[in-house]
Design an enzyme around this catalytic site. Structure first.
Site, mmCIF file in Angstrom:
data_model
loop_
_atom_site.group_PDB
_atom_site.id
_atom_site.type_symbol
_atom_site.label_atom_id
_atom_site.label_comp_id
_atom_site.label_asym_id
_atom_site.label_seq_id
_atom_site.Cartn_x
_atom_site.Cartn_y
_atom_site.Cartn_z
ATOM 1 N N GLU A 283 17.288 -7.871 21.054
ATOM 2 C CA GLU A 283 18.941 -8.270 22.016
ATOM 3 C C GLU A 283 18.928 -7.810 22.708
ATOM 4 O OE1 GLU A 283 20.993 -11.139 20.080
ATOM 5 O OE2 GLU A 283 19.689 -12.655 19.805
ATOM 6 N N HIS A 304 2.625 1.444 0.658
ATOM 7 C CA HIS A 304 1.716 1.192 0.282
ATOM 8 C C HIS A 304 1.543 -0.377 0.688
ATOM 9 C CE1 HIS A 304 2.073 3.471 -3.224
ATOM 10 N NE2 HIS A 304 3.420 3.797 -3.331
ATOM 11 N N LYS A 418 18.455 -22.411 23.597
ATOM 12 C CA LYS A 418 19.526 -22.638 23.079
ATOM 13 C C LYS A 418 19.375 -24.313 24.247
ATOM 14 C CE LYS A 418 21.884 -19.952 21.190
ATOM 15 N NZ LYS A 418 23.718 -18.518 20.419
HETATM 16 O O1 PA5 Z 1 23.575 -12.086 19.158
HETATM 17 C C1 PA5 Z 1 24.053 -12.694 20.032
HETATM 18 O O2 PA5 Z 1 24.722 -13.290 21.195
HETATM 19 C C2 PA5 Z 1 22.952 -13.949 19.425
HETATM 20 O O3 PA5 Z 1 22.081 -13.509 19.029
HETATM 21 C C3 PA5 Z 1 24.309 -14.832 18.325
HETATM 22 O O4 PA5 Z 1 24.534 -14.280 17.387
HETATM 23 C C4 PA5 Z 1 23.336 -16.053 18.465
HETATM 24 O O5 PA5 Z 1 22.426 -16.787 19.816
HETATM 25 C C5 PA5 Z 1 24.521 -16.828 17.422
HETATM 26 O O6 PA5 Z 1 25.384 -17.523 18.453
HETATM 27 P P1 PA5 Z 1 26.695 -17.857 17.984
HETATM 28 O O7 PA5 Z 1 27.528 -17.156 17.581
HETATM 29 O O8 PA5 Z 1 27.101 -18.745 19.681
HETATM 30 O O9 PA5 Z 1 26.387 -19.297 17.231
#
Ligand code: PA5
Length: 427
Positions: A283, A304, A418
């Site tokens: 990310e 393996h 989302k």
């Molecule tokens: O790193 C990030 O921002 C994302 O991966 C979020 O952690 C993930 O989408 C979950 O989002 P939230 O904590 O808003 O529910």
């Protein structure tokens, strides 16, 4: 402390010196971020210093422990649970729930009715018997579809067995998110995630601290490890700054066609650190048509299944080997000479020594095949050490993002899915 070896990275000193120069302004910005509390994108480096937040988390932990809970269910996804799982398994072991654990933990992330259904099939009879379940709903945005769906189902279940159910619910979220407002409205416990802290950098915030503290992990030691590593990774001299040094090496290898980064963990309990690292790299760096694809391997298991590809396949991978100097359990082989017929030279040896020997063999093969790698040896899997390691990884990622010229702190395309999901659900 952790030991790093960069000698097999196959990057020339000249190249490292060039990148060290390039990184200089970013190291200076990181040093400045240290003075800005939560007012910089890099603010997560300051989480381990936030004593007020730690105090608040410990207050909620002590209130929850007074309820004598038998289960803790963490409802969150991505940055809201991966770091916690990583630390829990590293420090307490993968089989924590099956061992002599007083408080068992479940993680519910995706909306999979089968696996969540199994958790509910375990919990409901326990609730019927009067056992207590704490639910920790974690969502930074406060509106992630999966988290809110699972949270509602769980809260509804808890409510069936106790009309004063509010005290069993803890919500961890951004101040003034929709989740925050709901939690206050319902009189749930609420813990705040500072606004500037992104999900994947939030493990040292209440996101990780509340559940880990509930399980008895020493939060002070965890945070002290992170704090000490931060100081090291702010050093302007790249030779003394492992986060900057390994970022430079990863970057140089990326330019050399190594677009895959393999975190090869020679400890099964560290596997979830690999999953946490996938999110961190994926990310943070996957933007503008650039990015390093993070993968995780477990030694010796994956020798393996994947080693043939790593050694003989396309030379597009850079590897970070991680080993543990001292595990928690000493297991030695019996001395049964009749087994010499099967495998020579292992009678009476400790399994840890056999593991070390295999790792040496693997590294020797990497060298022969000219596959680049760095080596990290962590002294143990205690809270302090794991704090050190995770802080190193987060700062390495930030330096790497800078070298790649991407914003390491946003995730526009995750937000896109989302938003699209919410749009389709509205129809
Ligand atoms: O790193 C990030 O921002 C994302 O991966 C979020 O952690 C993930 O989408 C979950 O989002 P939230 O904590 O808003 O529910």
């Amino acid at each position: 402390m952790i030991k790093f070896s960069f000698k097999d990275s196959l990057i020339k000193e000249r190249e490292i010196n060039k990148l060290a120069k390039k990184l200089r302004p970013e190291i200076e910005d990181m040093q400045e971020a240290e003075l800005k509390e939560y007012n910089d994108d890099r603010a997560s480096i300051n989480l381990p210093d936030d004593l007020a937040s730690l105090k608040n988390v410990k207050r909620v932990i002590s209130e929850c422990l007074k309820l004598n809970p038998d289960y803790l269910v963490v409802v969150g996804i991505g940055g809201s649970n991966l770091g916690t799982i990583a630390i829990q398994e590293a420090v307490l072991g993968k089989f924590y729930n099956q061992l002599d654990s007083k408080l068992k933990i479940f993680y519910v992330d995706t909306v999979d009715s089968d696996s969540f259904g199994d958790v509910l099939r375990i919990l409901e009879p326990e609730l019927k018997k009067g056992k207590k379940v704490i639910v920790n709903g974690i969502s930074k945005s406060g509106k992630t579809t999966e988290t809110i769906a699972n949270f509602e189902i769980l809260v509804n279940l808890i409510r069936k067995y106790d009309k004063n159910y509010e005290k069993y619910i803890v919500v961890t979220t951004d101040k003034f998110s929709p989740f925050w407002d709901l939690a206050l409205d319902k009189a749930f416990n609420v813990l705040e995630i500072p606004r500037k802290i992104g999900g994947r950098y939030s493990v040292f915030s209440p996101v990780g601290l509340f559940p880990l503290g509930m399980l008895g992990i020493n939060l002070e030691r965890l945070l002290r490890g992170a704090r000490e590593m931060k100081k090291i990774c702010l050093n302007e001299n790249i030779m003394k700054n492992p986060a900057a040094m390994s970022a430079a090496i990863e970057y140089a290898n990326y330019h050399d066609g190594k677009h895959i980064s393999n975190l090869f963990l020679f400890s099964s309990d560290l596997e979830s650190i690999g999953k946490w690292n996938r999110q961190l790299f994926g990310e943070s760096l996957g933007k503008k048509n650039k990015g390093i694809t993070p993968i995780t391997s477990i030694g010796t298991t994956d020798l393996h299944s994947m080693l043939q590809l790593y050694l003989g396949g396309k030379n597009d991978k850079f590897t970070t080997f991680v080993s543990v100097k001292k595990g928690n359990t000493k297991l030695a082989m019996p001395k049964l000479s009749e087994y010499d017929l099967l495998v020579d030279d292992i009678q009476g040896k400790e399994l840890a020594d056999i593991m070390d020997t295999i790792l040496l063999g693997v590294k020797a093969s990497y060298k022969i095949n000219k596959r680049p790698f760095i080596s990290i040896e962590i002294p143990n899997k205690k809270a302090f050490t794991i704090g050190v390691f995770l802080q190193y990884k987060m700062m390495q990622t930030m330096y790497l993002g800078f070298l790649l010229g991407v914003n390491s702190f946003n995730q526009p395309d995750v937000e896109k899915y989302k938003e699209e999901t919410r749009r389709i659900l509205r129809r």
